[in-house]
Every structure is written in structure tokens, then in C-alpha cells.
Write a protein that holds these residues in place. Sequence first.
Motif, PDB file in Angstrom:
ATOM      1  N   UNK A  40       0.848  -1.189   0.000  1.00 56.63           N
ATOM      2  CA  UNK A  40       0.000   0.000   0.000  1.00 56.63           C
ATOM      3  C   UNK A  40       0.882   1.238   0.000  1.00 56.63           C
ATOM      4  N   UNK A  41       0.493   2.222  -0.790  1.00 56.45           N
ATOM      5  CA  UNK A  41       1.340   3.404  -0.944  1.00 56.45           C
ATOM      6  C   UNK A  41       0.780   4.634  -0.246  1.00 56.45           C
ATOM      7  N   UNK A  42       1.720   5.394   0.300  1.00 59.57           N
ATOM      8  CA  UNK A  42       1.430   6.683   0.915  1.00 59.57           C
ATOM      9  C   UNK A  42       2.361   7.702   0.280  1.00 59.57           C
ATOM     10  N   UNK A  43       1.809   8.852  -0.110  1.00 55.92           N
ATOM     11  CA  UNK A  43       2.632   9.944  -0.606  1.00 55.92           C
ATOM     12  C   UNK A  43       2.721  10.994   0.493  1.00 55.92           C
ATOM     13  N   UNK A  44       3.931  11.297   0.904  1.00 52.80           N
ATOM     14  CA  UNK A  44       4.168  12.373   1.868  1.00 52.80           C
ATOM     15  C   UNK A  44       4.417  13.636   1.063  1.00 52.80           C
ATOM     16  N   UNK A  45       3.703  14.707   1.387  1.00 49.04           N
ATOM     17  CA  UNK A  45       3.736  15.935   0.599  1.00 49.04           C
ATOM     18  C   UNK A  45       4.135  17.105   1.489  1.00 49.04           C
ATOM     19  N   UNK A  46       5.317  17.682   1.243  1.00 44.39           N
ATOM     20  CA  UNK A  46       5.781  18.831   2.017  1.00 44.39           C
ATOM     21  C   UNK A  46       5.889  20.033   1.072  1.00 44.39           C
ATOM     22  N   UNK A  47       5.268  21.156   1.433  1.00 46.97           N
ATOM     23  CA  UNK A  47       5.345  22.324   0.551  1.00 46.97           C
ATOM     24  C   UNK A  47       6.770  22.838   0.426  1.00 46.97           C
ATOM     25  N   UNK A  48       7.117  23.291  -0.785  1.00 48.01           N
ATOM     26  CA  UNK A  48       8.424  23.900  -1.003  1.00 48.01           C
ATOM     27  C   UNK A  48       8.311  25.413  -1.152  1.00 48.01           C
ATOM     28  N   UNK A  49       7.089  25.900  -1.250  1.00 47.05           N
ATOM     29  CA  UNK A  49       6.854  27.335  -1.347  1.00 47.05           C
ATOM     30  C   UNK A  49       5.642  27.653  -0.477  1.00 47.05           C
ATOM     31  N   UNK A  50       5.870  28.323   0.640  1.00 48.17           N
ATOM     32  CA  UNK A  50       4.779  28.580   1.586  1.00 48.17           C
ATOM     33  C   UNK A  50       3.797  29.637   1.108  1.00 48.17           C
ATOM     34  N   UNK A  51       4.072  30.245  -0.034  1.00 47.16           N
ATOM     35  CA  UNK A  51       3.158  31.249  -0.577  1.00 47.16           C
ATOM     36  C   UNK A  51       2.221  30.655  -1.621  1.00 47.16           C
ATOM     37  N   UNK A  52       2.756  29.818  -2.518  1.00 43.29           N
ATOM     38  CA  UNK A  52       1.957  29.346  -3.651  1.00 43.29           C
ATOM     39  C   UNK A  52       1.601  27.865  -3.616  1.00 43.29           C
ATOM     40  N   UNK A  53       2.248  27.071  -2.805  1.00 37.72           N
ATOM     41  CA  UNK A  53       1.985  25.629  -2.786  1.00 37.72           C
ATOM     42  C   UNK A  53       0.579  25.333  -2.253  1.00 37.72           C
ATOM     43  N   UNK A  54      -0.180  24.490  -2.970  1.00 32.66           N
ATOM     44  CA  UNK A  54      -1.488  24.103  -2.445  1.00 32.66           C
ATOM     45  C   UNK A  54      -1.365  23.297  -1.152  1.00 32.66           C
ATOM     46  N   UNK A  55      -0.253  22.618  -0.968  1.00 32.11           N
ATOM     47  CA  UNK A  55      -0.045  21.868   0.277  1.00 32.11           C
ATOM     48  C   UNK A  55       0.147  22.851   1.428  1.00 32.11           C
ATOM     49  N   UNK A  56       0.867  23.940   1.200  1.00 27.95           N
ATOM     50  CA  UNK A  56       1.033  24.969   2.239  1.00 27.95           C
ATOM     51  C   UNK A  56      -0.317  25.567   2.612  1.00 27.95           C
ATOM     52  N   UNK A  57      -1.150  25.860   1.597  1.00 32.03           N
ATOM     53  CA  UNK A  57      -2.490  26.397   1.884  1.00 32.03           C
ATOM     54  C   UNK A  57      -3.305  25.397   2.695  1.00 32.03           C
ATOM     55  N   UNK A  58      -3.223  24.122   2.324  1.00 33.86           N
ATOM     56  CA  UNK A  58      -3.958  23.079   3.034  1.00 33.86           C
ATOM     57  C   UNK A  58      -3.532  23.030   4.501  1.00 33.86           C
TER      58      UNK A  58
END
Length: 141
Positions: free
Chosen positions: A53-71
Motif C-alpha cells: 500500500x502506498x502513501x505519498x508524503x507531501x511537504x510544501x516547497x513554497x509557503x506562498x503558492x503551494x497548495x499543500x502549504x495552503x492546506x
Amino acid sequence: MMKKLDHIGIAVRNIEDSIQFYTNVLGGRLIDRYRSEKKGVESEIAIIDVDGDRTELLMPTNNTTSPIARFIKQKGKGVHHVAYHVGDLDEALKELEEKGVRTLEGSLRINKHGRRLVYLNPMDTEGTIVEYCDYPEEYKK
């Protein structure tokens, strides 16, 4: 149309700590790690396999534009999306349109492994970000 759980995406603040947890505590194996600065992605991604089973770990690289940062700012770290492998993404998109389910504008893309993906609009999925994806022929099993 066939739909099968493909992976779960987890928004993280510190990818190193998260990799350690998934490998040392859960016994997973890091199978890939890469950085994407594409607009609408802007993340470092680590793919962990835990007994198939797969898990993707997602870390923002741009705290202004990354959707992960917004999340993370809105909801905190944790489950970002649930991805379903569909047999044919084009066919699945037609089916969604027929059912009145929207996708997130600009989210249709191909990742570095050739996986085609699109995110469904959480307003149409009871608040959960759902990804539909398919793979080129050589990745299908």
C-alpha cells in the motif's frame, strides 16, 4: 468503471521526520523521493510502500503558492487526499461530467512517473479531496 484505492496523500511539515515514522515505525520502504516546482504542485514528495500500500508524503516547497502549504494553513497537517486508480481517466472524466461532479481547475496533469491525475472538487465530494488517476500501459498491472 473500475476504481481501486491507489494511495493516500499526507500533508507534512517535515518530510524527514515523516519518512522516519513511515519507515521505522510502520516498516515501510521509501521507493521514491522527488521535488516538483510545477505551478499547482510546489512540493517535495516521498513515496512510501507499506506491504503493497502506498502513501505519498507531501511537504510544501513554497509557503506562498503551494497548495499543500495552503492546506496545512487551513486544516493542519494530515490526510490531504485519497487517490483512486481508474481504468481510463478520460472515460472517468466523462462519467464525472455526466454526474455533475467538477474537477479542480488546472489540476489535470502527468506526474514524473507518467501517472495522469486530476483532483475532484471537494465541494462535490463531501469535503474530501479525491484524486482520480491512471497509468500508461507499461505501468498497468
